[in-house]
Design an enzyme around this catalytic site. Structure first.
Site, PDB file in Angstrom:
ATOM      1  N   GLU A 162      36.256  46.757  30.652  1.00 18.81           N
ATOM      2  CA  GLU A 162      35.874  45.779  29.625  1.00 18.81           C
ATOM      3  C   GLU A 162      35.273  46.418  28.376  1.00 18.81           C
ATOM      4  O   GLU A 162      34.092  46.187  28.062  1.00 18.81           O
ATOM      5  CB  GLU A 162      34.892  44.755  30.211  1.00 18.81           C
ATOM      6  CG  GLU A 162      35.417  44.020  31.409  1.00 18.81           C
ATOM      7  CD  GLU A 162      34.463  42.939  31.928  1.00 18.81           C
ATOM      8  OE1 GLU A 162      33.335  42.833  31.420  1.00 18.81           O
ATOM      9  OE2 GLU A 162      34.883  42.190  32.824  1.00 18.81           O
ATOM     10  N   GLU A 350      38.927  41.942  38.481  1.00 12.74           N
ATOM     11  CA  GLU A 350      37.732  41.111  38.726  1.00 12.74           C
ATOM     12  C   GLU A 350      38.097  39.649  38.551  1.00 12.74           C
ATOM     13  O   GLU A 350      38.828  39.280  37.628  1.00 12.74           O
ATOM     14  CB  GLU A 350      36.594  41.401  37.728  1.00 12.74           C
ATOM     15  CG  GLU A 350      35.854  42.677  37.947  1.00 12.74           C
ATOM     16  CD  GLU A 350      34.732  42.886  36.928  1.00 12.74           C
ATOM     17  OE1 GLU A 350      34.194  41.885  36.397  1.00 12.74           O
ATOM     18  OE2 GLU A 350      34.425  44.050  36.649  1.00 12.74           O
TER      19      GLU A 350
HETATM   20  O1  IFM Z   1      29.019  41.386  36.293  1.00 13.65           O
HETATM   21  C1  IFM Z   1      30.029  41.482  35.346  1.00 13.65           C
HETATM   22  C2  IFM Z   1      30.753  42.797  35.476  1.00 13.65           C
HETATM   23  O2  IFM Z   1      29.895  43.881  35.339  1.00 13.65           O
HETATM   24  C3  IFM Z   1      31.821  42.926  34.419  1.00 13.65           C
HETATM   25  N1  IFM Z   1      32.669  41.764  34.417  1.00 13.65           N
HETATM   26  C4  IFM Z   1      32.066  40.474  34.397  1.00 13.65           C
HETATM   27  C5  IFM Z   1      31.036  40.370  35.517  1.00 13.65           C
HETATM   28  C6  IFM Z   1      30.387  38.972  35.512  1.00 13.65           C
HETATM   29  O3  IFM Z   1      29.784  38.719  34.292  1.00 13.65           O
END
Ligand code: IFM
Length: 452
Positions: A162, A350
């Site tokens: 990210e 994710e």
């Molecule tokens: O916790 C975060 C993670 O570190 C990166 N992606 C989003 C998740 C939830 O906000």
């Protein structure tokens, strides 16, 4: 829902969010240790000093991962454990990840390893952090050490997690470390992150001649206009440019979007930090594309806001983060990526939801998270029926953990963590995820049995 036999199920975490042991094994502070110390930046000034104490409890955590039945576990490496000082390699830090990866493999779980999940060493920040082009060199030294020591134990490498958050939340909006509010810095920081991604991929493939798969993970959020008006369409275009295209275009097309370069030029006085060969390096061929998906965006025109958009009212049901639950829009996103950007295999690196969980008689009945997961897995299954080639899904997160500026106030885990005792309690969502994986495996072995 149905998944191909080779579809991989996983769960994910990151170093600063779970490890703790902030001053052990030779680790020095990262920008997040610094940011947590600034009053008002993180909920109740929480920090990652102890977090889930995973550094000491990784053996027991691996047993939970095994019990879930997942094929793969995604974790990240803390750069300040590997290079606690500029140019000073720390074998003790690396040994922790070696042990972790070895133990996972022994238990039949494939390690998927992220190099950068936001814990930049403080020494690097003190030399300008990602805004300094030298950060690319520092990252490559770090990447090389990780590749050299761990490649034989790792199934997939993810260079960056990210870069929108690390770059824009960190250097433009100031709500993530290092807490700066300067778009000129942010676009430079993002450029250097993307460049370090491209060069690390090249290093692994060419210099080290490794065949381990490697890619980058972007967080993407499809953006919709509030109305059909021309103004709202412009707002949605700009929001999409800021959140998605600023990352997708360089990675897949080797260029930054011109409309956004124009808009940004109110704050970015020159783009001459883009040097010859950079864009070719950034758009290097990877083996897969990682997507973190949580929600959609909805915006309306606002002349008073930078880039002419602001968030609009949405009547969608929300998670505990206040984010719209939007599995259909997830499908729109993937279809668009296939049309406009890439044929690479996709992993959902994710997906998950925070809720205000409570323990009742030793159980956590998080039925809303169960529904959220089911809906998104259903969407993955439908997308694959359309031929979208999603090869795996990582549920965020294995454990409740340090949710950045929200501290421990937001719980994303499928395992509840009691932060006083460090007890882990399986939530209903963990049981449900384990059952989905077990059913998937059973149905494939039954099919094979019948076919024999
Ligand atoms: O916790 C975060 C993670 O570190 C990166 N992606 C989003 C998740 C939830 O906000």
């Amino acid at each position: 829902m149905h998944f191909d036999k080779n579809f991989t199920f996983g769960t994910a975490t990151s170093s600063y969010q779970i490890e703790g042991a902030h001053a052990e094994g030779g680790r020095t502070p990262s920008i997040w240790d610094m940011f947590c110390d600034i009053p008002g930046k993180v909920y109740k000034q929480h920090n990652g000093d102890t977090a889930c104490d995973h550094y000491h409890r990784y053996e027991a955590d691996i047993q939970h991962i095994k019990r879930l039945g997942v094929d793969t576990y995604r974790f990240s490496i803390a750069w300040p454990r590997i290079f606690p000082e500029k140019g000073k390699y720390n074998q003790e830090g690396m040994n922790f990840y070696k042990k972790l990866a070895e133990r996972l493999r022994e238990e039949g779980i494939k390690p998927a390893v992220t190099l950068y999940h936001w814990d930049l060493p403080l020494w690097a920040h003190e030399e300008g952090g990602w805004v300094n082009r030298d950060s690319v060199k520092w990252f490559l030294d770090y990447a090389k050490a990780c590749f050299t020591e761990l490649d034989s134990l790792v199934d997939s490498w993810i260079t960056h997690n990210e870069p929108w958050c690390a770059g824009f939340l960190g250097y433009h909006q100031g709500v993530h470390a290092p807490g700066h509010t300067n778009l000129d810095e942010a676009v430079k920081a993002v450029h250097h992150m993307l460049l370090s991604h491209g060069k690390a991929v090249e290093m692994l493939k060419k210099e080290l001649a490794s065949s381990t798969e490697i890619g980058i993970t972007l967080n993407l959020s499809p953006v919709y206009p509030k109305t059909d008006s021309v103004n709202d369409a412009l707002a949605a275009n700009n929001a999409d440019g800021y959140s998605n295209r600023w990352f997708l275009d360089p990675v897949f097309k080797g260029e930054y979007p011109k409309d956004m370069m124009n808009l940004f030029s109110k704050y970015v006085h020159s783009y001459d930090f883009i040097k010859e060969g950079d864009m070719e390096a950034i758009s290097v061929q990877c083996d897969f594309f990682g997507i973190n998906y949580y929600s959609r965006g909805i915006v309306e025109f606002s002349a008073a806001h930078d880039f002419m958009h602001k968030g609009a009212y949405s009547d969608y049901e929300k998670t505990g983060m206040g984010w719209d639950i939007a599995p259909n829009e997830f499908k729109d996103l993937i279809r668009r990526l296939r049309q406009e950007y890439t044929n690479l295999p996709i992993y959902i690196t994710e997906n998950g939801a925070a809720y205000d969980d409570t323990v009742e008689n030793g159980r956590v009945h998080d039925h809303k998270r169960v529904e959220y997961i089911e809906k998104h897995l259903e969407a993955v299954s439908e997308l694959n029926k359309e031929g979208m080639n999603i090869q795996g899904y990582y549920l965020w997160s294995l454990l409740d953990n340090f949710e950045w500026s929200f501290g421990y106030d937001k719980r994303f885990g499928i395992l509840y963590v009691d932060f006083e005792t460090q007890e882990r309690i399986w939530k209903d969502s963990a049981y449900r995820y384990a059952a989905i994986i077990r059913d998937h495996k059973k149905s494939h072995s039954l099919q094979e049995e019948i076919a024999q």
